[in-house]
Design a protein around this motif. Structure first.
Motif, PDB file in Angstrom:
ATOM      1  N   SER A 160       0.838  -1.190   0.000  1.00 14.85           N
ATOM      2  CA  SER A 160       0.000   0.000   0.000  1.00 14.85           C
ATOM      3  C   SER A 160       0.886   1.258   0.000  1.00 14.85           C
ATOM      4  CB  SER A 160      -0.875  -0.022   1.250  1.00 14.85           C
ATOM      5  OG  SER A 160      -1.783   1.011   1.205  1.00 14.85           O
ATOM      6  N   PRO A 161       0.543   2.330  -0.674  1.00 13.42           N
ATOM      7  CA  PRO A 161      -0.708   2.526  -1.407  1.00 13.42           C
ATOM      8  C   PRO A 161      -0.693   1.934  -2.814  1.00 13.42           C
ATOM      9  CG  PRO A 161       0.618   4.496  -1.583  1.00 13.42           C
ATOM     10  CD  PRO A 161       1.399   3.536  -0.741  1.00 13.42           C
ATOM     11  N   LEU A 162       0.456   1.438  -3.258  1.00  8.35           N
ATOM     12  CA  LEU A 162       0.483   0.815  -4.572  1.00  8.35           C
ATOM     13  C   LEU A 162      -0.479  -0.370  -4.546  1.00  8.35           C
ATOM     14  CD1 LEU A 162       1.876   1.103  -7.257  1.00  8.35           C
ATOM     15  CD2 LEU A 162       3.526  -0.617  -6.534  1.00  8.35           C
ATOM     16  N   THR A 163      -1.093  -0.638  -5.670  1.00  3.17           N
ATOM     17  CA  THR A 163      -2.074  -1.710  -5.657  1.00  3.17           C
ATOM     18  C   THR A 163      -1.760  -2.729  -6.734  1.00  3.17           C
ATOM     19  OG1 THR A 163      -4.426  -2.166  -5.746  1.00  3.17           O
ATOM     20  CG2 THR A 163      -3.603  -0.470  -7.213  1.00  3.17           C
ATOM     21  N   SER A 164      -2.394  -3.862  -6.636  1.00  2.00           N
ATOM     22  CA  SER A 164      -2.301  -4.868  -7.691  1.00  2.00           C
ATOM     23  C   SER A 164      -3.551  -5.714  -7.576  1.00  2.00           C
ATOM     24  CB  SER A 164      -1.044  -5.714  -7.540  1.00  2.00           C
ATOM     25  OG  SER A 164      -1.331  -6.903  -6.858  1.00  2.00           O
ATOM     26  N   LEU A 165      -3.774  -6.566  -8.554  1.00  2.00           N
ATOM     27  CA  LEU A 165      -5.021  -7.341  -8.534  1.00  2.00           C
ATOM     28  C   LEU A 165      -5.122  -8.178  -7.270  1.00  2.00           C
ATOM     29  CD1 LEU A 165      -5.265  -8.289 -12.294  1.00  2.00           C
ATOM     30  CD2 LEU A 165      -6.789  -6.805 -10.999  1.00  2.00           C
ATOM     31  N   GLY A 166      -3.985  -8.729  -6.822  1.00  2.00           N
ATOM     32  CA  GLY A 166      -4.006  -9.538  -5.606  1.00  2.00           C
ATOM     33  C   GLY A 166      -4.373  -8.714  -4.388  1.00  2.00           C
ATOM     34  N   VAL A 167      -3.812  -7.500  -4.285  1.00  2.00           N
ATOM     35  CA  VAL A 167      -4.130  -6.618  -3.161  1.00  2.00           C
ATOM     36  C   VAL A 167      -5.622  -6.294  -3.167  1.00  2.00           C
ATOM     37  CG1 VAL A 167      -3.754  -4.325  -2.194  1.00  2.00           C
ATOM     38  CG2 VAL A 167      -1.823  -5.628  -3.116  1.00  2.00           C
ATOM     39  N   MET A 168      -6.132  -5.945  -4.355  1.00  2.00           N
ATOM     40  CA  MET A 168      -7.547  -5.584  -4.437  1.00  2.00           C
ATOM     41  C   MET A 168      -8.443  -6.767  -4.089  1.00  2.00           C
ATOM     42  SD  MET A 168      -7.773  -2.982  -7.643  1.00  2.00           S
ATOM     43  CE  MET A 168      -9.422  -2.459  -7.195  1.00  2.00           C
ATOM     44  N   LEU A 169      -7.994  -7.986  -4.497  1.00  2.00           N
ATOM     45  CA  LEU A 169      -8.785  -9.172  -4.173  1.00  2.00           C
ATOM     46  C   LEU A 169      -8.816  -9.407  -2.666  1.00  2.00           C
ATOM     47  CD1 LEU A 169      -7.685 -11.603  -6.996  1.00  2.00           C
ATOM     48  CD2 LEU A 169     -10.009 -10.832  -6.540  1.00  2.00           C
ATOM     49  N   ALA A 170      -7.665  -9.235  -2.034  1.00  2.00           N
ATOM     50  CA  ALA A 170      -7.611  -9.450  -0.584  1.00  2.00           C
ATOM     51  C   ALA A 170      -8.496  -8.421   0.114  1.00  2.00           C
ATOM     52  CB  ALA A 170      -6.170  -9.350  -0.097  1.00  2.00           C
ATOM     53  N   ASP A 171      -8.376  -7.131  -0.296  1.00  2.00           N
ATOM     54  CA  ASP A 171      -9.237  -6.092   0.288  1.00  2.00           C
ATOM     55  C   ASP A 171     -10.703  -6.410   0.045  1.00  2.00           C
ATOM     56  OD1 ASP A 171      -6.961  -4.846   1.006  1.00  2.00           O
ATOM     57  OD2 ASP A 171      -7.071  -3.233  -0.494  1.00  2.00           O
ATOM     58  N   GLY A 172     -10.994  -6.817  -1.184  1.00  2.00           N
ATOM     59  CA  GLY A 172     -12.383  -7.101  -1.551  1.00  2.00           C
ATOM     60  C   GLY A 172     -12.936  -8.280  -0.763  1.00  2.00           C
ATOM     61  N   ALA A 173     -12.096  -9.314  -0.573  1.00  2.00           N
ATOM     62  CA  ALA A 173     -12.564 -10.486   0.166  1.00  2.00           C
ATOM     63  C   ALA A 173     -12.888 -10.106   1.607  1.00  2.00           C
ATOM     64  CB  ALA A 173     -11.512 -11.589   0.131  1.00  2.00           C
ATOM     65  N   ALA A 174     -12.104  -9.160   2.159  1.00  2.68           N
ATOM     66  CA  ALA A 174     -12.345  -8.757   3.548  1.00  2.68           C
ATOM     67  C   ALA A 174     -13.679  -8.030   3.691  1.00  2.68           C
ATOM     68  CB  ALA A 174     -11.201  -7.875   4.029  1.00  2.68           C
ATOM     69  N   GLN A 175     -14.109  -7.352   2.607  1.00  2.00           N
ATOM     70  CA  GLN A 175     -15.348  -6.565   2.718  1.00  2.00           C
ATOM     71  C   GLN A 175     -16.476  -7.137   1.892  1.00  2.00           C
ATOM     72  OE1 GLN A 175     -14.552  -2.302   2.024  1.00  2.00           O
ATOM     73  NE2 GLN A 175     -12.416  -2.905   1.895  1.00  2.00           N
ATOM     74  N   MET A 176     -16.371  -8.408   1.489  1.00  2.00           N
ATOM     75  CA  MET A 176     -17.314  -8.900   0.489  1.00  2.00           C
ATOM     76  C   MET A 176     -18.753  -8.933   1.002  1.00  2.00           C
ATOM     77  SD  MET A 176     -16.380 -12.869   0.326  1.00  2.00           S
ATOM     78  CE  MET A 176     -16.314 -13.894   1.769  1.00  2.00           C
ATOM     79  N   ARG A 177     -18.920  -9.057   2.326  1.00  2.00           N
ATOM     80  CA  ARG A 177     -20.290  -9.137   2.831  1.00  2.00           C
ATOM     81  C   ARG A 177     -21.041  -7.831   2.606  1.00  2.00           C
ATOM     82  NH1 ARG A 177     -20.146 -13.578   7.041  1.00  2.00           N
ATOM     83  NH2 ARG A 177     -18.153 -14.482   6.516  1.00  2.00           N
ATOM     84  N   SER A 178     -20.344  -6.684   2.798  1.00  2.00           N
ATOM     85  CA  SER A 178     -21.029  -5.406   2.619  1.00  2.00           C
ATOM     86  C   SER A 178     -20.891  -4.872   1.193  1.00  2.00           C
ATOM     87  CB  SER A 178     -20.491  -4.391   3.621  1.00  2.00           C
ATOM     88  OG  SER A 178     -19.085  -4.340   3.539  1.00  2.00           O
ATOM     89  N   ARG A 179     -19.711  -5.100   0.553  1.00  2.00           N
ATOM     90  CA  ARG A 179     -19.494  -4.524  -0.779  1.00  2.00           C
ATOM     91  C   ARG A 179     -18.959  -5.576  -1.749  1.00  2.00           C
ATOM     92  NH1 ARG A 179     -17.638   0.737  -1.562  1.00  2.00           N
ATOM     93  NH2 ARG A 179     -18.486   0.142  -3.557  1.00  2.00           N
ATOM     94  N   PRO A 180     -19.813  -6.478  -2.209  1.00  4.22           N
ATOM     95  CA  PRO A 180     -19.331  -7.551  -3.096  1.00  4.22           C
ATOM     96  C   PRO A 180     -18.640  -7.023  -4.357  1.00  4.22           C
ATOM     97  CG  PRO A 180     -21.744  -7.597  -2.873  1.00  4.22           C
ATOM     98  CD  PRO A 180     -21.238  -6.598  -1.904  1.00  4.22           C
ATOM     99  N   LEU A 181     -18.992  -5.810  -4.772  1.00  2.00           N
ATOM    100  CA  LEU A 181     -18.393  -5.245  -5.982  1.00  2.00           C
ATOM    101  C   LEU A 181     -16.875  -5.145  -5.861  1.00  2.00           C
ATOM    102  CD1 LEU A 181     -19.748  -4.310  -8.567  1.00  2.00           C
ATOM    103  CD2 LEU A 181     -19.504  -1.957  -7.767  1.00  2.00           C
ATOM    104  N   LEU A 182     -16.394  -4.851  -4.653  1.00  2.00           N
ATOM    105  CA  LEU A 182     -14.955  -4.699  -4.444  1.00  2.00           C
ATOM    106  C   LEU A 182     -14.221  -6.008  -4.698  1.00  2.00           C
ATOM    107  CD1 LEU A 182     -14.624  -2.446  -1.271  1.00  2.00           C
ATOM    108  CD2 LEU A 182     -14.572  -1.830  -3.683  1.00  2.00           C
ATOM    109  N   LEU A 183     -14.924  -7.134  -4.537  1.00  2.00           N
ATOM    110  CA  LEU A 183     -14.322  -8.430  -4.831  1.00  2.00           C
ATOM    111  C   LEU A 183     -14.550  -8.803  -6.288  1.00  2.00           C
ATOM    112  CD1 LEU A 183     -13.039 -11.132  -3.959  1.00  2.00           C
ATOM    113  CD2 LEU A 183     -15.312 -11.893  -3.298  1.00  2.00           C
ATOM    114  N   LEU A 184     -15.781  -8.572  -6.760  1.00  2.00           N
ATOM    115  CA  LEU A 184     -16.131  -9.043  -8.100  1.00  2.00           C
ATOM    116  C   LEU A 184     -15.350  -8.332  -9.199  1.00  2.00           C
ATOM    117  CD1 LEU A 184     -19.987  -9.517  -7.712  1.00  2.00           C
ATOM    118  CD2 LEU A 184     -18.181 -11.237  -7.794  1.00  2.00           C
ATOM    119  N   CYS A 185     -15.135  -7.026  -9.057  1.00  2.00           N
ATOM    120  CA  CYS A 185     -14.450  -6.299 -10.136  1.00  2.00           C
ATOM    121  C   CYS A 185     -13.034  -6.815 -10.378  1.00  2.00           C
ATOM    122  CB  CYS A 185     -14.443  -4.793  -9.857  1.00  2.00           C
ATOM    123  SG  CYS A 185     -16.049  -4.066 -10.121  1.00  2.00           S
TER     124      CYS A 185
END
Ligand SMILES: Nc1ncnc2c1ncn2[C@@H]1O[C@H](COP(=O)(O)OP(=O)(O)O)[C@@H](O)[C@H]1O
Ligand SMILES: [Mg+2]
Lengths: 265, 274, 307
Positions: A215-240
């Motif tokens: 962080s703050p640099l990002t990559s698909l893996g970072v975004m997936l990990a972030d998205g998985a952590a919040q998937m219950r409230s914001r599934p879009l963050l994982l799906l994209c």
């Protein structure tokens, strides 16, 4: 000869173009938090076309940057292993005899080293550095290309034009460079299209574990990990990021499959 | 179409082709307007240069010609129309009524299965035999083609046999279900001279003892002279000449048969010293 | 046969030694030590701890000491879990990975082999469909399927628990096994599909057809068997990988396997723990490859067991 899979080629080009262009034309960047715009759903207001994350950073721009990082790491790592592998395989295949036996024995031994754990340990031990990451991946993934290039070179070394050059007294290095290397292009391209997706997956895997891009640099893996952590409230963050990664890898694999069938192995 | 309008032999023929043809998937003709017949207990030799369609003719009778090929005209086998037939028709004939002997005795065996498995599966499929009974029949069949120690042979894999043994065993397997027609595609080409003779004698015996009809493809007129009753010469998918073996070999009518004969004579002298 | 087994196992010893040594050197060459993170340690206390683990000795002496322990089958004490031996930690965690990896591989074979064989046999649309699905399966990594499976079956439908081991209850196993199996299903399908396609071209398949065999015998007795040879060659190393535990599966589903020991141990410079897992991994690879060679010798009698 089978035609290139048109859908995959177009989709891949769109993804690459998007990764390059989106950060230029978007008013947002990938790292500045915007506390007035956290957790937005997709909206035209403020041009957050895919919404924002919990720090108010634009999802689309971060996605594009992730693609850039993934592709960059994949290309760099592939080039590193390509250089090592082609040199190793071509020398072994062309020299033959004891040199070949020794070089290929080395490759066999290295093959028995588990790949993923090794990269994990390397990155854990020697710091979470993006440059180091692709050097590590590149340095351990040249084995396949060395084998393929060796087999190809052995065949080429028997061909008339190589023998003719040898008879004419051309230096072995010059023969390798001028006569053999250009004929390896086919295998190398096939190998590249199949290795790039593998490297993309490895990079995403390491970043998912927190060992890759930081962080703050990002990559698909970072975004997936972030998205998985919040998937219950914001599934879009994982799906994209999931869809982008799948599309990227699938298209490369599909093109690689077709190219490989074309080269007949 | 009836086959009974010509010679008397045709009315009793086991296999009777009238205008039989075969086209590739792309429409290219492979076999054109073939008309021939094969009587019961008769051996019909088929000769011709390579690429003339001999193999495809045999395979097409079993519905195994190249992918997408379609046959036309008429070819009746014991009352069953084979030309343009569907898979179920071919399935009902394969192995049971019509068997095939292939050219390459190594590649024609499945390398991963024992001789026993490959023989007994025929008995299981067509005679309902399995277990001990099937083993006994298989061993009997191996002994009948002159193979020693058939019990031991059954336990072996194809790669452990010599070329001649493989082809003998292949012959044993082909006739296991006592078919009426044997399609033999250059069965002796890949063998040495002594084994060639042995296989030909076995074919002659099968005809004599079981009344089997044999369509014998070869490019070797010596083979034809030894066992065939009649011979049919093919070229580019067509029949150039048909006739009794004796007549044909002594005084071939067509120029092509004569050329073939001339070419074959030296070979024949070399391979079958009298 | 026994001689083959023995000689193969013996020839694996140098490889394992090399792996152990390499791991030892790598770990010690890395900056930092096992007790660095605990900053409040007094130098004297720290020194005493290090002495109790013999970390104060010169490296060659430590190496020899470790190898001596290893020859007695002792993987040493863990630094991170002070009251546990590495043997105990592995014995606790390994059954979890064995269950998940084993079931995942079984599932992959149970689905992938028939699917690949059927697709190659039918050809045309079925071939393209299975090929496309398999390519998709290869392109979707575990760290995407695992969260998505949780999202679908645990969060939205609430059919299954989102994680936890639950002493190996079937309900807890379903999602991790499924997530782990998906890419393997794809690989198995692809390998079997291309293998069967290749055998269908072989002359012996024509013989088998000419014998009048039914579809089942043609496909499963004649065509499938040679096609399983490359599959087994793939499954050897794959099995070793699957049952040493997927770090992603373990962390996503909160499972107490040994995969996480590897990462945590490397982070915390828990030398003995990382070495222990590495050795287990090496052993598994050796055994899996040996088994693969044996099975292939059974499948294809032309394969000679090479010493
Ligand atoms: N699999 C195939 N696909 C397309 N054409 C084929 C195939 N096999 C054979 N042919 C063609 O069919 C013709 C007859 O071949 P074949 O029956 O094998 O000849 P022969 O057995 O008399 O040597 C040849 O012209 C050949 O080119
Ligand atoms: Mg032929």
């Amino acid at each position: 000869m089978s035609a290139l899979p048109r859908v995959s080629v177009v989709l891949l080009l769109v993804l690459v173009a998007g990764a390059i262009v989106v950060p230029w034309i978007s008013p947002h960047d990938y790292f500045t938090p915007d506390w007035d715009a956290t957790d937005l759903p997709p909206t035209f207001a403020g041009w957050h076309l895919l919404g924002t994350d919990d720090l108010g950073r634009d999802l689309l721009v971060r996605l594009a940057w992730s693609c850039r990082i993934s592709l960059l790491v994949a290309l760099a790592a592939s080039l590193i292993s390509l250089t090592i592998g082609v040199a190793w395989g071509a020398v072994a295949g062309y020299r033959g005899g004891r040199v070949d036996a020794f070089m290929m024995r080395t490759v066999d031994v290295l093959y028995s080293v588990p790949f993923t754990p090794l990269v994990v340990v390397l990155t854990v031990l020697f710091g979470r550095d993006l440059v180091l990451l692709f050097v590590a991946i590149g340095a351990v993934s040249w084995l396949d290309v060395a084998r393929m290039v060796r087999a190809q070179t052995q065949g080429l070394a028997q061909r008339e034009f190589v023998i003719a050059a040898e008879v004419a007294g051309v230096h072995p290095a010059a023969i390798l460079w001028r006569h053999i290397a250009p004929n390896l292009a086919g295998v190398v391209i096939v190998w590249l299209t199949l290795t790039i997706p593998t490297v993309i997956l490895t990079e995403a895997f390491l970043s998912y574990l927190g060992l890759g891009a930081q962080s703050p640099l990002t990559s698909l893996g970072v975004m997936l990990a972030d998205g998985a952590a919040q998937m219950r409230s914001r599934p879009l963050l994982l799906l994209c990021p999931a869809l982008v990664l799948i599309a990227l890898v699938y298209c490369c694999n599909r093109i690689g499959d077709v190219l490989r069938a074309r080269h007949g192995n | 179409m009836s086959c009974g309008h010509a010679m008397a032999t045709e009315s009793t023929a086991l296999l009777c082709a009238r205008g039989y043809s075969l086209r590739r998937a792309d429409g290219m003709p492979v076999l054109q307007e073939l008309s021939f017949h094969l009587g019961r207990g008769e051996i019909l030799g088929v000769v011709g240069e390579s690429g003339s369609g001999k193999t495809q003719l045999l395979l097409s009778l079993l519905g195994l010609a190249m992918r997408g090929a379609c046959s036309g005209g008429s070819c009746r086998f014991d009352g069953v129309e084979l030309a343009g037939a569907g898979e179920p028709v071919y399935r009902s004939q394969r192995g049971k009524r019509i068997a095939m002997l292939f050219q390459d005795p190594l590649l024609s065996w499945n390398p991963c299965l024992t001789i026993r498995t490959q023989l007994t599966e025929v008995l299981h499929a067509h005679c309902g035999l399995r277990g001990r009974a099937a083993d006994a029949r298989a061993a009997e069949a191996l002994a009948a083609v002159g193979l020693a120690q058939p019990q031991r042979l059954l336990r072996q894999y194809p790669h452990e046999l010599s070329g001649g043994m493989r082809q003998r065993a292949m012959l044993a397997m082909a006739v296991l279900a006592e078919p009426d027609l044997l399609l033999a595609d250059e069965p002796t080409t890949a063998l040495d001279a002594t084994t060639q003779l042995a296989i030909l004698d076995l074919l002659a015996r099968l005809r004599r003892e079981r009344g089997m009809s044999i369509l014998l493809v070869t490019h070797d007129l010596g083979v034809v002279a030894r066992v065939a009753d009649r011979v049919m010469v093919m070229r580019s998918g067509q029949i150039v000449e048909t006739g009794e073996v004796g007549t044909m070999l002594r005084q071939p009518a067509g120029g092509y048969a004569r050329a073939l004969l001339a070419a074959a004579q030296q070979l024949e002298r070399r391979e079958f010293p009298q | 046969m026994w001689r083959f087994l023995l000689s193969r196992l013996l020839s694996a010893v140098p490889t394992l030694l090399a792996i152990v040594t390499l791991a030892f050197i790598l770990l010690r060459a890395a900056p930092g030590g096992p007790f660095d993170s605990e900053k409040e340690l007094l130098p004297a206390v720290r020194e005493r701890i290090e002495r109790s683990y013999h970390l104060d000795e010169p490296l060659p002496a430590q190496y020899l000491r470790y190898m001596g322990q290893l020859s007695r089958g002792d993987l040493g004490p863990s630094f991170q879990y002070p009251d546990k031996r590495v043997n105990e930690l592995i014995a606790q965690g390994f059954p979890v990975d064995l269950a998940i990896g084993g079931f995942a591989l079984l599932l992959a074979c149970a689905i992938g082999i028939p699917l690949g064989a059927w697709a190659a046999w039918r050809g045309g649309g079925a071939d393209r469909l299975a090929g496309g699905l398999a390519l998709l399966g290869i392109s979707v990594p575990v760290y995407i399927t695992a969260p998505l499976l949780i999202l679908l079956f645990a969060v939205t439908l609430q059919w299954l628990p989102a994680g936890g081991w639950g002493e190996g209850a079937a309900r807890n196993l379903v999602l991790p096994v499924l997530a782990m199996a998906l890419p393997y299903i794809a690989y198995v399908t692809r390998i079997v599909q291309s293998g069967v396609q290749a055998t269908l071209q072989q002359p012996f398949m024509r013989t088998a057809r000419a014998k009048g065999l039914g579809t089942g015998a043609l496909l499963f007795r004649h065509a499938l068997r040679p096609a399983l040879v490359p599959l087994v060659a793939f499954l050897g190393p794959a099995a070793a990988g699957a049952i040493t535990g997927s770090i992603v599966i373990e962390s996503t589903f909160g499972l107490p396997g040994i995969g996480r020991f590897f990462v945590e141990g490397a982070f915390n410079r828990d030398y003995t723990l990382v070495m222990g897992v590495t050795i287990l991994y090496g052993l598994l690879i050796v055994v899996a490859n040996l088994l693969a060679d044996l099975v292939n010798a059974l499948l294809d009698p032309r394969v000679r067991l090479q010493q």
